[in-house]
Design a protein around this motif. Structure first.
Motif, PDB file in Angstrom:
ATOM      1  N   ALA A   1       0.821  -1.219   0.000  1.00 29.06           N
ATOM      2  CA  ALA A   1       0.000   0.000   0.000  1.00 29.06           C
ATOM      3  C   ALA A   1       0.851   1.264   0.000  1.00 29.06           C
ATOM      4  O   ALA A   1       0.350   2.351  -0.327  1.00 29.06           O
ATOM      5  CB  ALA A   1      -0.942   0.002   1.199  1.00 29.06           C
TER       6      ALA A   1
ATOM      7  N   GLY B   1      -1.065   8.615  -0.513  1.00 30.04           N
ATOM      8  CA  GLY B   1      -1.690   8.615   0.801  1.00 30.04           C
ATOM      9  C   GLY B   1      -3.127   9.088   0.774  1.00 30.04           C
ATOM     10  O   GLY B   1      -3.637   9.559  -0.246  1.00 30.04           O
TER      11      GLY B   1
ATOM     12  N   ARG C   1      -4.940   5.153  -0.298  1.00 30.61           N
ATOM     13  CA  ARG C   1      -4.092   4.216   0.444  1.00 30.61           C
ATOM     14  C   ARG C   1      -4.926   3.426   1.449  1.00 30.61           C
ATOM     15  O   ARG C   1      -4.682   2.231   1.661  1.00 30.61           O
ATOM     16  CB  ARG C   1      -2.948   4.936   1.155  1.00 30.61           C
ATOM     17  CG  ARG C   1      -2.008   3.972   1.879  1.00 30.61           C
ATOM     18  CD  ARG C   1      -0.791   4.662   2.445  1.00 30.61           C
ATOM     19  NE  ARG C   1       0.069   5.171   1.374  1.00 30.61           N
ATOM     20  CZ  ARG C   1       1.135   5.946   1.590  1.00 30.61           C
ATOM     21  NH1 ARG C   1       1.458   6.302   2.828  1.00 30.61           N
ATOM     22  NH2 ARG C   1       1.865   6.360   0.575  1.00 30.61           N
TER      23      ARG C   1
ATOM     24  N   GLY D   1      -4.114   6.474   8.168  1.00 30.09           N
ATOM     25  CA  GLY D   1      -4.712   6.674   6.854  1.00 30.09           C
ATOM     26  C   GLY D   1      -5.967   7.524   6.925  1.00 30.09           C
ATOM     27  O   GLY D   1      -6.217   8.363   6.052  1.00 30.09           O
TER      28      GLY D   1
END
Length: 215
Positions: free
Chosen positions: A95, A100, A104, A159
């Motif tokens: 990932a 981001g 992600r 995340g």
């Protein structure tokens, strides 16, 4: 340099090469044992592991396997560490190639579902299995399992924060709550698939995850 010195250097080189060879063989044996141990534990739990069983199944000497670990608890701890590395290789590290934020997050979740669906471990998610086994049993093995889980939760929460900062999730989104929901969906799919042997749970989980991350 005289002949005697040359002979000593050659002997030293041969001795060093022999030691290097033994070390590499030892490392290969340890990796082999760890992989088999993680596979067994994903199905039967960490208590299903014994040094004698691993030695027999892998056609190794019991004394040789014992020398790698020394106790059942160390074998269990080493198995948790090995499973963590396999998990990271299949779920977290790939990932990192995805930008981001929300993308992600989606990649992490999809990687996790693939890791379970493709049976990287024959019993589905290794940590789902052993967490149920050790959740009420204090000690070093439980601590190692908890540490691995907290690391995974932190990946998801980071995340969520990145997606919120990028405006891809509403301002004020609670990272802990979203991580809880996403992990519950993934683990629910894992458990359902083990019982039903159907891939439908993964499809439903992926749709539900997309809805959570589009709120």
């Amino acid at each position: 340099m005289n002949g005697t010195e040359t002979g000593r250097d050659e002997a030293a080189g041969e001795s060093g090469a022999a030691r290097d060879g033994r070390v590499e063989r030892g490392n290969q044996t340890r990796r082999l044992v760890m992989r088999r141990a993680a596979d067994i534990a994903s199905v039967e739990g960490l208590d299903g592991l014994t040094i004698g069983r691993l030695a027999t199944e892998l056609s190794l000497s019991k004394s040789g396997v014992f020398a790698l670990f020394g106790s059942k608890e160390e074998l269990q701890l080493a198995t948790v560490r090995a499973a963590r590395r396999i998990f990271l290789d299949h779920v977290a590290f790939p990932a990192l190639d995805v930008p981001g934020g929300r993308e992600r997050l989606l990649a992490l979740c999809r990687n996790w579902l693939a890791y379970s669906r493709e049976r990287v471990f024959p019993g589905g998610c290794f940590f789902f299995a052993v967490a149920a086994e050790f959740d009420s049993r204090p000690g070093p093995v439980r601590d190692a399992i908890v540490a691995a889980r907290l690391e995974w939760v932190a990946y998801i929460e980071d995340g969520v924060r990145a997606a919120t900062e990028a405006g891809e999730l509403p301002a004020g989104t609670d990272p802990g709550q979203v991580a809880f929901e996403l992990i519950a969906l993934m683990e629910g799919a894992n458990g359902e698939s083990l019982l039903s042997a159907s891939p439908l749970a993964y499809e439903r989980a992926e749709r539900a995850i997309a809805r959570v991350l589009s709120a």
